[in-house]
Design an enzyme around this catalytic site. Structure first.
Site, PDB file in Angstrom:
ATOM      1  N   ASP A 161       0.827  -1.211   0.000  1.00  0.00           N
ATOM      2  CA  ASP A 161       0.000   0.000   0.000  1.00  0.00           C
ATOM      3  C   ASP A 161       0.864   1.266   0.000  1.00  0.00           C
ATOM      4  OD1 ASP A 161      -2.428   1.356   0.041  1.00  0.00           O
ATOM      5  OD2 ASP A 161      -3.195   0.328   1.813  1.00  0.00           O
ATOM      6  N   GLU A 194      -1.139   1.622  -5.217  1.00  0.00           N
ATOM      7  CA  GLU A 194      -0.709   3.022  -5.192  1.00  0.00           C
ATOM      8  C   GLU A 194      -1.829   3.914  -5.696  1.00  0.00           C
ATOM      9  OE1 GLU A 194       1.409   6.131  -7.747  1.00  0.00           O
ATOM     10  OE2 GLU A 194       0.021   4.538  -8.227  1.00  0.00           O
ATOM     11  N   TRP A 195      -2.991   3.305  -5.962  1.00  0.00           N
ATOM     12  CA  TRP A 195      -4.234   4.018  -6.299  1.00  0.00           C
ATOM     13  C   TRP A 195      -4.184   4.795  -7.617  1.00  0.00           C
ATOM     14  CZ3 TRP A 195      -2.622   6.563  -1.244  1.00  0.00           C
ATOM     15  CH2 TRP A 195      -2.686   5.626  -0.192  1.00  0.00           C
ATOM     16  N   GLY A 196      -3.214   4.462  -8.475  1.00  0.00           N
ATOM     17  CA  GLY A 196      -3.150   5.149  -9.773  1.00  0.00           C
ATOM     18  C   GLY A 196      -2.599   6.558  -9.694  1.00  0.00           C
ATOM     19  N   ASP A 216     -10.309   3.494  -3.233  1.00  0.00           N
ATOM     20  CA  ASP A 216     -11.002   2.264  -2.833  1.00  0.00           C
ATOM     21  C   ASP A 216     -12.429   2.162  -3.391  1.00  0.00           C
ATOM     22  OD1 ASP A 216      -8.715   1.897  -1.429  1.00  0.00           O
ATOM     23  OD2 ASP A 216      -9.616   2.041   0.560  1.00  0.00           O
TER      24      ASP A 216
HETATM   25  C1  GLA Z   1      -5.998   1.463   1.609  1.00  0.00           C
HETATM   26  C2  GLA Z   1      -6.148   0.444   0.485  1.00  0.00           C
HETATM   27  C3  GLA Z   1      -7.260  -0.525   0.855  1.00  0.00           C
HETATM   28  C4  GLA Z   1      -6.929  -1.218   2.167  1.00  0.00           C
HETATM   29  C5  GLA Z   1      -6.686  -0.186   3.268  1.00  0.00           C
HETATM   30  C6  GLA Z   1      -6.137  -0.821   4.528  1.00  0.00           C
HETATM   31  O1  GLA Z   1      -7.133   2.281   1.706  1.00  0.00           O
HETATM   32  O2  GLA Z   1      -6.405   1.071  -0.738  1.00  0.00           O
HETATM   33  O3  GLA Z   1      -7.459  -1.469  -0.175  1.00  0.00           O
HETATM   34  O4  GLA Z   1      -5.795  -2.029   1.995  1.00  0.00           O
HETATM   35  O5  GLA Z   1      -5.763   0.818   2.849  1.00  0.00           O
HETATM   36  O6  GLA Z   1      -5.903   0.100   5.546  1.00  0.00           O
END
Ligand code: GLA
Length: 402
Positions: A161, A194-196, A216
Site C-alpha cells: 500500500d 498506489e491508487w493510480g 477504494d
Molecule cells: C488502503 C487500500 C485498501 C486497504 C486499506 C487498509 O485504503 O487502498 O485497499 O488495503 O488501505 O488500511
C-alpha cells in the site's frame, strides 16, 4: 581539440543523452532479476479488507480458507487467501515485523502452513510508508528484512500500500520492494496498491504483477465517499486503461464487493461480469463462510470466470455508450469474443450487439452463449440482443464458426 576539452565535450554529450532519455527507477536500481511469471492470468482469491477491515485474526483466516476449499470457490479457480491491513503490531529489537500476538497467537508461519495445507496460497499486506493506512508498522527502510521474513513464512502474495509515504517516489519505492521480493528466494506476487496516483501503468508492468488504478471501492452501485467510490464510478475510471494490461501485468480496479449486501443480486451480476471484461484480479471481499446461494452462484460462474482468465490476456473496452446503455467487448483467444450489454438505467432496455462492434462482417455466422442463462444460440449473424434488466447485463461469448 585538446584531449581534456575533448573529454569534457564527451561528458557533456553523455549528460545530454541521459537528460533526454527518461530513466526509470527500476533501471537505476538494477531490478535485474526477472519478474516471476506467476500471474499469467489475473490472480483469483479472497482478501479480508472489504468485509472485515481491521478485524482480522487467525481464526477468521482459517475459517475463510476452509470455506474457500469446501464451498466450490477453490474448484472455480480461487487460490489466494490474503490478510489485508492490521495483522501486524510492532517490530522487535532487531526490526523484525511481529504479528499481533492476541489475534495471531500461533504466528504467521503456522497460518500460512494451514492455508497451504488446503491447497491454497497465502498473502499478506504491507505499506511503502512508515505506517500502513491502518497505522501499523510499514516497510519503509525494512524492505529486504520484511521480504526475507515473508519468504520464510511462506508468503505467496504481497499487497503493498501507499499510505504515509511522505515525499517518496512511487516507482522507486515499489522497485525496492520488487527487488527485495525477487531476491527473497520465493516467488511472490507483487500487488501494487498506489491508487493510480503516479502513473503505475508506466512502471507497474516491469515492477509488479498488478496495480490499483483508483482509490477504494465501496459496496454501492454508485456514489462517492471521501476516498471511496461506488462500483459504477470505479468502472468509469477504467475506460481508457485497457491497453496497459497484459499477461503477468494487470490493471486492478479493486476487489469485489459481491455478497456484502450493499447491491442487489442483479447489480452484483453486473459487477462480476464487468470485472471479468476488465481482466481484473478476482479477489472476493465477502464472508466466504456465510455465503447465500446467489453470492456463490455469481462468484463461481465458470463461464464468466473463463472470460476473466482468458489466456490471450487482452482487457476489454467500452465500444459503445448511448446514455445509460453500454456495450463492452473483450477479444478472447482463438478469435472468440466476450461482450457485455450493460443497462445502467432504471427501466428494462432492448439492446443489440452488432457484429461490426466485434469487427466481424454482418454475414459471419457465430454461436452465442448467454453466460448467465447458459442458453446457446447457433448460427447467429448480423447481431445478437435481448431485453436487459435495469442495472443488469446480458453477457455473451461469441464463437464465430468457419
Ligand atoms: C488502503 C487500500 C485498501 C486497504 C486499506 C487498509 O485504503 O487502498 O485497499 O488495503 O488501505 O488500511
Amino acid at each position: 581539440m585538446h584531449p581534456l576539452i575533448q573529454r569534457a565535450a564527451h561528458l557533456l554529450a553523455l549528460v545530454g543523452v541521459l537528460a533526454a532519455a527518461p530513466v526509470h527507477a527500476h533501471e537505476t536500481l538494477k531490478l535485474d532479476a526477472p519478474k516471476p511469471n506467476i500471474a499469467p492470468t489475473p490472480p483469483m482469491g479472497w482478501n479480508s479488507w472489504n468485509k472485515f477491515a481491521c478485524n482480522v485474526s487467525e481464526k477468521l483466516i482459517r475459517e475463510q480458507a476452509d470455506a474457500m476449499a469446501a464451498s466450490g470457490m477453490k474448484d472455480a479457480g480461487y487460490r489466494y487467501i490474503v490478510i489485508d491491513d492490521c495483522w501486524q503490531k510492532s517490530r522487535d529489537a532487531d526490526g523484525n515485523i511481529q504479528a499481533d500476538p492476541e489475534r495471531f497467537p500461533s504466528g504467521i508461519k503456522a497460518l500460512a502452513d494451514y492455508v497451504h495445507g488446503k491447497g491454497l496460497k497465502f498473502g499478506l499486506y504491507s505499506d511503502a510508508g512508515s505506517l500502513t493506512c491502518g497505522g501499523r508498522p510499514g516497510s519503509a527502510g525494512h524492505e529486504f528484512q520484511d521480504a526475507r521474513q515473508y519468504a520464510k513464512w511462506g508468503v505467496d502474495y504481497l499487497k503493498y500500500d501507499w499510505c504515509n509515504t511522505g515525499t517518496r517516489n512511487a516507482e522507486a519505492a515499489y522497485t525496492i520492494m520488487a527487488k527485495a521480493l525477487r531476491e527473497s528466494g520465493r516467488d511472490i506476487v507483487l500487488s501494487i496498491c498506489e491508487w493510480g496516483t503516479d502513473h503505475p501503468e508506466r512502471w507497474g508492468p516491469t515492477v509488479g504483477h498488478l496495480w490499483r488504478t483508483t482509490g477504494d471501492i465501496y459496496d454501492a452501485w454508485e456514489g462517492q465517499k471521501d476516498w471511496s467510490s461506488g462500483m459504477t464510478n470505479i468502472l468509469d475510471m477504467q475506460v481508457e486503461r485497457s491497453a496497459h494490461a497484459s499477461p503477468n501485468a494487470w490493471n486492478d480496479p479493486d476487489m469485489l464487493e459481491v455478497g456484502n449486501g450493499g447491491m442487489t443480486t442483479t447489480e452484483y451480476e453486473s459487477h462480476f461480469s464487468l470485472w471479468a471484461m476488465l481482466a481484473a484480479p478476482l479477489i472476493a471481499g465477502n464472508d466466504l463462510s456465510r455465503m447465500d446461494a446467489d453470492t456463490l452462484r455469481i462468484l463461481t460462474n465458470k463461464d464468466v470466470i473463463a472470460v476473466d482468465q482468458d489466456p490471450l490476456g487482452k482487457q476489454g473496452t467500452r465500444k459503445q455508450k448511448e446514455g445509460d446503455l453500454e456495450i463492452w467487448v473483450r477479444p478472447l483467444q482463438g478469435g472468440e469474443f466476450a461482450a457485455v450489454l450493460f443497462n445502467r438505467g432504471k427501466t428494462p432496455a432492448d439492446m443489440k450487439l452488432k457484429w461490426d462492434r466485434l469487427g466481424l462482417p454482418e454475414d459471419r455466422k457465430a454461436d452465442v452463449k448467454d453466460l448467465w442463462s447458459k442458453k446457446v444460440t447457433k448460427g447467429v449473424h448480423g447481431s445478437y440482443g435481448g431485453k436487459v434488466a435495469p442495472h443488469g447485463v446480458l453477457m455473451v461469448r461469441v464463437t464465430p464458426t468457419p
